[in-house]
Motif scaffolding. Structure first.
Motif, PDB file in Angstrom:
ATOM      1  N   MET A 103       0.909  -1.100   0.037  1.00 55.98           N
ATOM      2  CA  MET A 103      -0.014   0.027   0.043  1.00 55.98           C
ATOM      3  C   MET A 103       0.808   1.304  -0.124  1.00 55.98           C
ATOM      4  O   MET A 103       0.641   2.282  -0.682  1.00 55.98           O
ATOM      5  CB  MET A 103      -0.786  -0.067   1.170  1.00 55.98           C
ATOM      6  N   TYR A 130      -3.990   1.146  -2.957  1.00 54.44           N
ATOM      7  CA  TYR A 130      -4.123   1.163  -1.511  1.00 54.44           C
ATOM      8  C   TYR A 130      -5.584   1.377  -1.563  1.00 54.44           C
ATOM      9  O   TYR A 130      -5.861   1.163  -0.176  1.00 54.44           O
ATOM     10  CB  TYR A 130      -3.246   2.342  -1.245  1.00 54.44           C
ATOM     11  N   GLY A 153      -6.299  -2.023  -0.826  1.00 57.55           N
ATOM     12  CA  GLY A 153      -5.794  -2.819   0.303  1.00 57.55           C
ATOM     13  C   GLY A 153      -6.463  -2.233   1.523  1.00 57.55           C
ATOM     14  O   GLY A 153      -6.525  -2.941   2.342  1.00 57.55           O
TER      15      GLY A 153
END
Length: 361
Positions: free
Chosen positions: A188, A220, A223
């Motif tokens: 991330m 991200y 994530g």
């Protein structure tokens, strides 16, 4: 990999199946429709103000990515050894509706093409465009199609390519997250760094254009969703029935960003405030999913038309733009109405029957 995955105790990852994610996705799709319609149909006045000052802070695409990270991780966790089955089910969700959308796009392009239709059908770039639209490269638009609408037949489909890349990466992300939370954090972090440098790079460079439609700068978002799923048992007490608190926190961040002139509403990580806003928005969405979780079923009755709304709306917008039907607020209502009707038909006649094929696997 199989040996490690077998050790995963799936009982630890069971959020309630009664939730508002379908409702959240239709609202996210509606935000995208609203933003594109206001912009391309040149709508001003109150609706323009609403988009610029309210809806822009609830961006549909990042919300889709976060929700996808959560739900797709959940789906994969049910049978982590059956990777082929996972991909098969994902493809059934994406491609049947997409292929009908591409077919409709071709029909509309042929209707509005000013030259010889045979020339268009035989053009190598047009044939290549069809192939890419039907497969994994939906962001490609040849010059021969720039005549239509806003210059891109269905520009929103670039996210399909990103989503498909996420599906391919998920098994490894799932394993990495299970083995060590730091691996996901590192990935991330790399995504955030790449997002920043891609945003400040020369946008005319081909490699930068390709990176912008890759999963890397948006990983991200996914994530956060993956981590939220894995650690849901630990965070559930902070999100379930806590929507009003997260909403207040996000409004506070909007106010602070406006006061200090921070941009938090783009897909680019332009400041630490952008990251804070993204994480708080993600938890706001998760809390919305598990606050009064019966709302989705109550309003939608199991009809998940969010995907259809997303993939079809730009065809409607481009149809209006091509005919000069712009400048009036009422046109937004027409765009919504037509889009919802087409999306509902797609759900009933194409997407839902395709999803039933999962049981035949």
């Amino acid at each position: 990999m199989a040996g490690v995955i077998q050790k995963i105790k799936m009982k630890d990852y069971r959020p309630s199946r009664v939730n508002n994610f379908d409702l959240i996705r239709i609202l996210a799709a509606s935000q995208v429709v609203f933003g594109h319609s206001v912009s391309h149909l040149k709508i001003e006045g109150f609706l323009f103000w609403l988009q610029k000052n309210v809806f822009i802070f609830f961006p549909g695409v990042p919300i889709f990515f976060f929700v996808s990270g959560f739900l797709i991780s959940w789906s994969f966790s049910r049978s982590p050894l059956e990777v082929k089955s996972f991909f098969y089910k994902r493809l059934l969700r994406i491609f049947p509706g997409l292929w009908i959308c591409v077919l409709l796009s071709i029909i509309l392009l042929l209707v509005d093409f000013q030259g010889d239709v045979i020339d268009l059908l035989s053009a190598k770039s047009f044939i290549a465009w069809i192939g890419m639209q039907l497969s994994f490269f939906q962001y490609y638009t040849p010059d021969i199609l720039r005549f239509w609408g806003v210059g891109t037949p269905n520009g929103s489909l670039w996210t399909i390519s990103v989503e498909l890349q996420f599906y391919l990466a998920l098994p490894l992300l799932f394993l990495a997250t299970k083995k060590s939370k730091w691996l996901l954090i590192i990935l991330m972090g790399l995504s955030i760094i790449s997002n920043y440098f891609i945003s400040i790079a020369n946008q005319d460079i081909v490699i930068i254009k390709l990176l912008q439609v890759s999963v890397l700068p948006y990983l991200y978002y996914f994530g956060i969703g993956i981590a939220s799923f894995f650690y849901y048992e630990k965070i559930r007490k902070y999100v379930e029935s806590k929507f009003i608190y997260w909403f207040a926190a996000y409004v506070l961040i909007i106010g602070l960003s406006s006061y200090f002139n921070f941009n938090i509403y783009s897909y680019s990580v332009e400041s630490p405030m952008s990251l804070v806003a993204d994480f708080v928005l993600a938890f706001l969405i998760l809390s919305a999913a598990y606050t009064a979780p019966q709302l989705s079923e109550k309003f939608l009755k199991g009809n998940d038309i969010s995907y259809g709304v997303y993939i079809y709306h730009m065809l409607v917008v481009n149809f209006f733009v091509q005919r000069g039907i712009v400048g009036d607020s009422w046109y937004l209502a027409f765009v919504y109405a037509i889009t919802v009707i087409v999306a509902f038909l797609s759900w009933k006649l194409v997407e839902k029957p395709a999803l039933k094929m999962k049981k035949k696997l």
